[in-house]
Write a protein that holds these residues in place. Structure first.
Motif, mmCIF file in Angstrom:
data_model
loop_
_atom_site.group_PDB
_atom_site.id
_atom_site.type_symbol
_atom_site.label_atom_id
_atom_site.label_comp_id
_atom_site.label_asym_id
_atom_site.label_seq_id
_atom_site.Cartn_x
_atom_site.Cartn_y
_atom_site.Cartn_z
ATOM 1 N N LEU A 63 -11.399 -7.704 5.982
ATOM 2 C CA LEU A 63 -10.325 -7.822 4.816
ATOM 3 C C LEU A 63 -10.751 -7.082 3.704
ATOM 4 O O LEU A 63 -10.194 -6.555 2.790
ATOM 5 C CB LEU A 63 -10.248 -9.145 4.709
ATOM 6 N N ASP A 64 -12.274 -7.333 3.239
ATOM 7 C CA ASP A 64 -12.696 -6.880 1.892
ATOM 8 C C ASP A 64 -12.647 -5.389 1.857
ATOM 9 O O ASP A 64 -11.963 -4.744 1.025
ATOM 10 C CB ASP A 64 -14.116 -7.281 1.812
ATOM 11 N N GLN A 65 -13.134 -4.810 3.073
ATOM 12 C CA GLN A 65 -12.913 -3.240 3.434
ATOM 13 C C GLN A 65 -11.648 -2.599 3.215
ATOM 14 O O GLN A 65 -11.279 -1.717 2.494
ATOM 15 C CB GLN A 65 -13.384 -2.913 4.615
ATOM 16 N N TYR A 78 -7.138 -0.062 0.300
ATOM 17 C CA TYR A 78 -5.600 -0.211 -0.278
ATOM 18 C C TYR A 78 -5.709 -0.017 -1.886
ATOM 19 O O TYR A 78 -4.929 0.932 -2.495
ATOM 20 C CB TYR A 78 -5.322 -1.422 0.055
ATOM 21 N N ILE A 79 -6.584 -0.777 -2.613
ATOM 22 C CA ILE A 79 -6.480 -0.668 -4.002
ATOM 23 C C ILE A 79 -6.902 0.768 -4.530
ATOM 24 O O ILE A 79 -6.300 1.341 -5.473
ATOM 25 C CB ILE A 79 -7.460 -1.763 -4.644
ATOM 26 N N ASP A 80 -7.920 1.467 -3.861
ATOM 27 C CA ASP A 80 -8.268 2.898 -4.231
ATOM 28 C C ASP A 80 -7.093 3.596 -4.015
ATOM 29 O O ASP A 80 -7.015 4.605 -5.178
ATOM 30 C CB ASP A 80 -9.491 3.256 -3.448
ATOM 31 N N SER A 81 -6.351 3.535 -3.104
ATOM 32 C CA SER A 81 -5.203 4.401 -2.741
ATOM 33 C C SER A 81 -4.137 4.023 -3.802
ATOM 34 O O SER A 81 -3.471 5.223 -4.482
ATOM 35 C CB SER A 81 -4.620 4.294 -1.599
ATOM 36 N N ARG A 82 -3.836 2.990 -4.194
ATOM 37 C CA ARG A 82 -2.849 2.463 -5.135
ATOM 38 C C ARG A 82 -3.124 3.065 -6.725
ATOM 39 O O ARG A 82 -2.310 3.379 -7.555
ATOM 40 C CB ARG A 82 -2.656 1.028 -5.178
ATOM 41 N N LYS A 83 -4.240 3.309 -6.807
ATOM 42 C CA LYS A 83 -4.920 3.484 -8.370
ATOM 43 C C LYS A 83 -4.688 5.162 -8.520
ATOM 44 O O LYS A 83 -4.087 5.334 -9.507
ATOM 45 C CB LYS A 83 -6.374 3.269 -8.423
ATOM 46 N N LEU A 84 -4.784 5.756 -7.356
ATOM 47 C CA LEU A 84 -4.609 7.354 -7.229
ATOM 48 C C LEU A 84 -3.041 7.487 -7.607
ATOM 49 O O LEU A 84 -2.646 8.543 -8.024
ATOM 50 C CB LEU A 84 -4.920 7.727 -6.105
ATOM 51 N N GLU A 85 -2.271 6.352 -7.015
ATOM 52 C CA GLU A 85 -0.809 6.481 -7.385
ATOM 53 C C GLU A 85 -0.342 6.305 -8.811
ATOM 54 O O GLU A 85 0.763 6.434 -9.331
ATOM 55 C CB GLU A 85 -0.006 5.570 -6.487
ATOM 56 N N GLY A 86 -1.375 5.802 -9.533
ATOM 57 C CA GLY A 86 -1.058 5.469 -10.969
ATOM 58 C C GLY A 86 -0.348 4.252 -11.336
ATOM 59 O O GLY A 86 0.352 4.265 -12.216
ATOM 60 N N PRO A 140 -11.566 -9.770 10.368
ATOM 61 C CA PRO A 140 -11.068 -8.563 10.775
ATOM 62 C C PRO A 140 -9.587 -8.608 10.347
ATOM 63 O O PRO A 140 -8.790 -9.757 10.355
ATOM 64 C CB PRO A 140 -11.109 -8.210 12.184
ATOM 65 N N VAL A 141 -9.092 -7.682 9.429
ATOM 66 C CA VAL A 141 -7.516 -7.628 9.030
ATOM 67 C C VAL A 141 -6.622 -7.729 10.157
ATOM 68 O O VAL A 141 -5.608 -8.412 9.952
ATOM 69 C CB VAL A 141 -7.460 -6.544 8.127
ATOM 70 N N GLU A 142 -6.966 -7.481 11.409
ATOM 71 C CA GLU A 142 -6.181 -7.372 12.435
ATOM 72 C C GLU A 142 -6.007 -8.972 12.865
ATOM 73 O O GLU A 142 -4.821 -9.202 13.553
ATOM 74 C CB GLU A 142 -6.602 -6.598 13.758
ATOM 75 N N LYS A 143 -6.634 -9.780 12.489
ATOM 76 C CA LYS A 143 -6.789 -11.117 13.200
ATOM 77 C C LYS A 143 -5.880 -12.299 12.122
ATOM 78 O O LYS A 143 -6.144 -13.226 12.420
ATOM 79 C CB LYS A 143 -8.104 -11.480 13.533
ATOM 80 N N ILE A 144 -5.688 -11.622 11.050
ATOM 81 C CA ILE A 144 -4.976 -12.673 9.837
ATOM 82 C C ILE A 144 -3.597 -12.576 10.570
ATOM 83 O O ILE A 144 -2.919 -11.675 10.734
ATOM 84 C CB ILE A 144 -4.907 -11.820 8.536
#
Length: 235
Positions: free
Chosen positions: A76-78, A83-91, A116-120
């Motif tokens: 989850l943390d990774q 996700y956040i790094d990508s959204r920041k690039l979107e402005g 693991p994010v798959e297990k949420i």
């Protein structure tokens, strides 16, 4: 598509990653000196390029004893940081990123141990709502649920997860329209004037302008005008 690169006597697949606005290279070992075998393996790496760029650790058949494609668990943390790094690039606006940050903090206060994010699952998010309800309004919880739903949709669209949990918002009963008549507003201003004349000006300002509570504090006075940057105002 990933590109082929030879380092020493062995071939590698070259994948370009972008993190925090900087381009970085990740070399995936193809474990062969044979160009034809390397070309075939390069194609397999290219098929997983989206996952690799998203931060997923992929083990290819020639890299493990099982001789099969394996995805090392994307926790989850990774996943959230990717996700956040990508959204920041979107402005995205800072206010939106702040909402995402609060959503993550509240989510991890309920779903602990960095799974693991798959297990949420949908059940995990239903439990999240139950834990949040005593302390937060339904509107606040729904705002955070929307951010969480967008997060899982982003992962799913980029093939970083095979399935996504369903996120159900809380029902909010429709309320009757609320308004203050001119007569009532004059009474409020009259009482405010007795306490502090400035309060009367504040009430009149907000009622006449119609701006949001925080917007005047984000703006600046230019001559006779209050100017609010569009980036810090919700149109």
């Amino acid at each position: 598509m990933a590109s082929l690169r030879k380092i020493g006597k062995n071939y590698y697949a070259r994948v370009i990653l972008t993190k925090n606005g900087q381009r970085k290279e990740r070399a995936v070992p193809l474990c062969t000196r044979d160009l034809s075998i390397a070309t075939t393996r390069l194609f397999e790496v290219s098929q997983q390029q989206k996952s690799i760029k998203g931060g997923v650790d992929v083990s290819f058949p020639w890299m493990n004893e099982a001789h099969s494609l394996q995805v090392i668990e994307f926790r989850l943390d990774q996943a959230w940081q990717t996700y956040i790094d990508s959204r920041k690039l979107e402005g995205l606006r800072k206010a939106t990123l702040d909402i995402y940050g609060l959503s993550y903090i509240s989510l991890t206060s309920v779903i602990k141990d960095n799974p693991p994010v798959e297990k949420i699952s949908t059940n995990d998010l239903e439990r999240y709502k139950k834990v949040m309800l005593p302390d937060y309004s339904r509107n606040t919880i729904n705002m955070r649920l929307r951010a969480i739903r967008t997060f899982f949709q982003w992962l799913y669209d980029r093939e970083l997860i095979k399935d996504k949990p369903r996120v159900f918002l809380l029902r909010i009963p429709k309320s009757t329209p609320r308004y203050i008549s001119d007569k009532e507003f004059k009474k409020i201003c009259k009482k405010a004037r007795k306490i502090d004349p400035f309060l009367e000006d504040v009430f009149i300002f907000y009622r006449d302008i119609g701006c949001r509570l925080s917007e005047p504090f984000r703006g600046s006075i230019k001559g006779k005008y209050l100017t609010v940057d569009p980036e810090s105002a919700k149109a």
